[in-house]
Design an enzyme around this catalytic site. Structure first.
Site, PDB file in Angstrom:
ATOM      1  CG  LEU A  46       0.361  -5.289  10.475  1.00 63.23           C
ATOM      2  CD1 LEU A  46       1.205  -4.029  10.349  1.00 63.23           C
ATOM      3  CD2 LEU A  46      -0.853  -4.877  11.360  1.00 63.23           C
ATOM      4  CG  PHE A  51       5.629  -8.376  -5.605  1.00 64.64           C
ATOM      5  CD1 PHE A  51       5.932  -9.525  -6.347  1.00 64.64           C
ATOM      6  CD2 PHE A  51       4.908  -7.186  -5.984  1.00 64.64           C
ATOM      7  CE1 PHE A  51       5.424  -9.300  -7.588  1.00 64.64           C
ATOM      8  CE2 PHE A  51       4.599  -7.385  -7.240  1.00 64.64           C
ATOM      9  CZ  PHE A  51       4.951  -8.291  -8.128  1.00 64.64           C
ATOM     10  N   GLY A  52       4.954  -8.915  -0.895  1.00 70.22           N
ATOM     11  CA  GLY A  52       5.403  -8.516   0.174  1.00 70.22           C
ATOM     12  C   GLY A  52       4.292  -9.137   1.504  1.00 70.22           C
ATOM     13  CE  LYS A  53       3.638 -13.097   6.892  1.00 68.90           C
ATOM     14  NZ  LYS A  53       3.886 -14.759   7.310  1.00 68.90           N
ATOM     15  CG  ASP A 165      -0.315  -1.731  -6.935  1.00 65.77           C
ATOM     16  OD1 ASP A 165      -1.483  -2.028  -7.265  1.00 65.77           O
ATOM     17  OD2 ASP A 165       0.234  -2.730  -6.027  1.00 65.77           O
TER      18      ASP A 165
HETATM   19  P1  ADP Z   1       2.319  -5.716  -1.120  1.00 69.12           P
HETATM   20  O1  ADP Z   1       3.630  -4.863  -1.549  1.00 69.12           O
HETATM   21  O2  ADP Z   1       2.625  -7.101  -0.980  1.00 69.12           O
HETATM   22  O3  ADP Z   1       1.012  -5.327  -1.985  1.00 69.12           O
HETATM   23  P2  ADP Z   1       1.703  -3.711   0.932  1.00 69.12           P
HETATM   24  O4  ADP Z   1       2.707  -2.923   1.326  1.00 69.12           O
HETATM   25  O5  ADP Z   1       0.775  -3.261   0.105  1.00 69.12           O
HETATM   26  O6  ADP Z   1       2.313  -5.209   0.306  1.00 69.12           O
HETATM   27  O7  ADP Z   1       1.288  -4.305   2.435  1.00 69.12           O
HETATM   28  C1  ADP Z   1       0.094  -5.247   2.415  1.00 69.12           C
HETATM   29  C2  ADP Z   1      -1.027  -5.012   3.393  1.00 69.12           C
HETATM   30  O8  ADP Z   1      -0.373  -4.739   4.748  1.00 69.12           O
HETATM   31  C3  ADP Z   1      -1.624  -3.608   3.113  1.00 69.12           C
HETATM   32  O9  ADP Z   1      -2.736  -4.063   2.203  1.00 69.12           O
HETATM   33  C4  ADP Z   1      -2.153  -3.489   4.566  1.00 69.12           C
HETATM   34  O10 ADP Z   1      -3.204  -3.870   4.750  1.00 69.12           O
HETATM   35  C5  ADP Z   1      -0.970  -3.874   5.315  1.00 69.12           C
HETATM   36  N1  ADP Z   1      -0.034  -2.767   5.815  1.00 69.12           N
HETATM   37  C6  ADP Z   1       0.997  -2.276   4.948  1.00 69.12           C
HETATM   38  N2  ADP Z   1       1.662  -1.338   5.635  1.00 69.12           N
HETATM   39  C7  ADP Z   1       1.132  -1.137   6.730  1.00 69.12           C
HETATM   40  C8  ADP Z   1       1.389  -0.242   7.805  1.00 69.12           C
HETATM   41  N3  ADP Z   1       2.357   0.641   7.804  1.00 69.12           N
HETATM   42  N4  ADP Z   1       0.608  -0.236   8.697  1.00 69.12           N
HETATM   43  C9  ADP Z   1      -0.635  -1.031   8.892  1.00 69.12           C
HETATM   44  N5  ADP Z   1      -0.922  -1.872   8.000  1.00 69.12           N
HETATM   45  C10 ADP Z   1      -0.162  -2.051   7.016  1.00 69.12           C
HETATM   46 MG    MG Z   2      -0.006  -3.865  -1.836  1.00 68.34          MG
END
Ligand code: ADP
Ligand code: MG
Length: 316
Positions: A46, A51-53, A165
């Site tokens: 998605l 930091f995350g995926k 953020d």
């Molecule tokens: P990071 O901490 O690495 O920034 P995020 O939590 O922001 O990670 O998630 C990265 C991307 O994944 C988001 O910008 C969004 O596009 C997608 N994403 C995150 N959570 C969801 C969700 N619950 N449903 C759909 N897409 C999501």
């Molecule tokens: Mg993010």
């Protein structure tokens, strides 16, 4: 021979239990927040941040394809330092209940707790950054989303958390009339009686969303989230057009001053009173609000309660 017969009988019973009763139904009070790795079927990635995926999975314990779609967040790299913050991120999301904040569903733990994945609800339209460039949202629609972000943020602040953020990439879209704040990876708790959180670690910071005091003194407060909200509002009003993104616009302004560190130039520029430009169709009242969010003096910035009322009035 008797022993053998008993053993075969036991094995049959055991097999019977395994084949007919899924483990989730053996105990009537199974924890619904415990997700088992073996029932998670990967569908697609998605998104990815620093930091995350986040990956879309089908959680299908009955193995009939009728399971539920969930978004699963995991750390890109596992190491002790990040893991501490990672467990905090999970704990924070777990404690938040609001219609404009992404819902926590549970965890999937492997290797005796060494690897933990965060399970949350799946928001089918992705982040505002994915969604906005594809639509042609009218101003009233933009202001509705802005108000919803303020509502989620007002709740977060009422629990004494600063997000740190807030940006279009971290706002998720459920449907055409509902957005939710996601990504609490940098969120910090401000103890009662204190007004800011001072951050030590730096490096991959979203500096173009940072308030001036965050850049200068690493001081994060409720008012610095307001500044970031102003930048997020700018992103919404430019419909997340890449050519007008905050980094691109600031780099444009920074062209003359070269040879110094980005943050140093950015501070100089902000100190001179320079700000992101007013988006094309932005109403005058909204322009004023945005500028208030970017006051150099944090105490002059509005709070989310005030902004909610303003957006309510503007949308009438
Ligand atoms: P990071 O901490 O690495 O920034 P995020 O939590 O922001 O990670 O998630 C990265 C991307 O994944 C988001 O910008 C969004 O596009 C997608 N994403 C995150 N959570 C969801 C969700 N619950 N449903 C759909 N897409 C999501
Ligand atoms: Mg993010």
């Amino acid at each position: 021979r008797k022993v053998l017969r008993e053993l075969i009988e036991l094995m049959r019973k055991d097999l019977f239990i395994h084949s007919v009763t899924p483990p989730s139904e053996i105990s009537p009070n199974t924890d619904p927040t415990v997700f088992h790795k073996r029932y998670l079927k990967m569908l697609r990635v998605l998104g990815e941040g620093h930091f995350g995926k986040v990956t879309l999975y089908l959680y299908d314990p009955n193995n009939d394809g009728k399971g539920e779609k969930v978004a699963v967040k995991s750390l890109k790299q596992e190491n002790d330092k990040v893991s501490d913050g990672w467990m905090k991120e999970i704990e924070i999301l777990k404690s938040l209940y609001h219609s404009n904040i992404v819902k926590y569903k549970g965890c999937c733990t492997e290797l005796a707790g060494q690897v933990v994945q965060l399970i949350m609800e799946y928001l089918p339209l992705g982040s505002l950054k994915d969604y906005l460039p594809k639509r042609n949202l009218g101003m009233a629609h933009c202001l509705m989303f802005a108000q919803q972000i303020c509502q989620g943020m007002n709740y977060l602040h009422s629990k004494r958390y600063v997000h740190r953020d807030l940006a279009a990439r971290n706002v998720l879209v459920e449907n055409d009339s509902l957005v939710k704040i996601g990504d609490f990876g940098l969120t910090k708790y401000i103890p009662e009686g204190e007004i800011y959180y001072r951050v030590r670690e730096d490096g991959d910071s979203p500096v173009f969303w940072y308030a001036i005091e965050c850049l200068k003194e690493s001081k994060f407060s409720f008012s610095s989230d307001i500044w970031s909200f102003g930048v997020t509002l700018y992103e919404i009003l430019t419909r997340c057009d890449r050519r007008q993104s905050p980094p691109d616009k600031f780099f444009e302004m920074m062209k003359e001053a070269q040879g110094q560190m980005t943050v140093v130039i950015l501070i100089k520029l902000l100190d001179q009173g320079l700000r992101l430009p007013c988006p094309k169709d932005c109403p005058h009242e909204v322009k004023i609000l945005m500028e208030q969010c970017w006051s150099a003096d944090p105490s002059k910035r509005p709070d989310f309660e005030f902004l909610i009322k303003k957006f309510q009035a503007l949308r009438q």
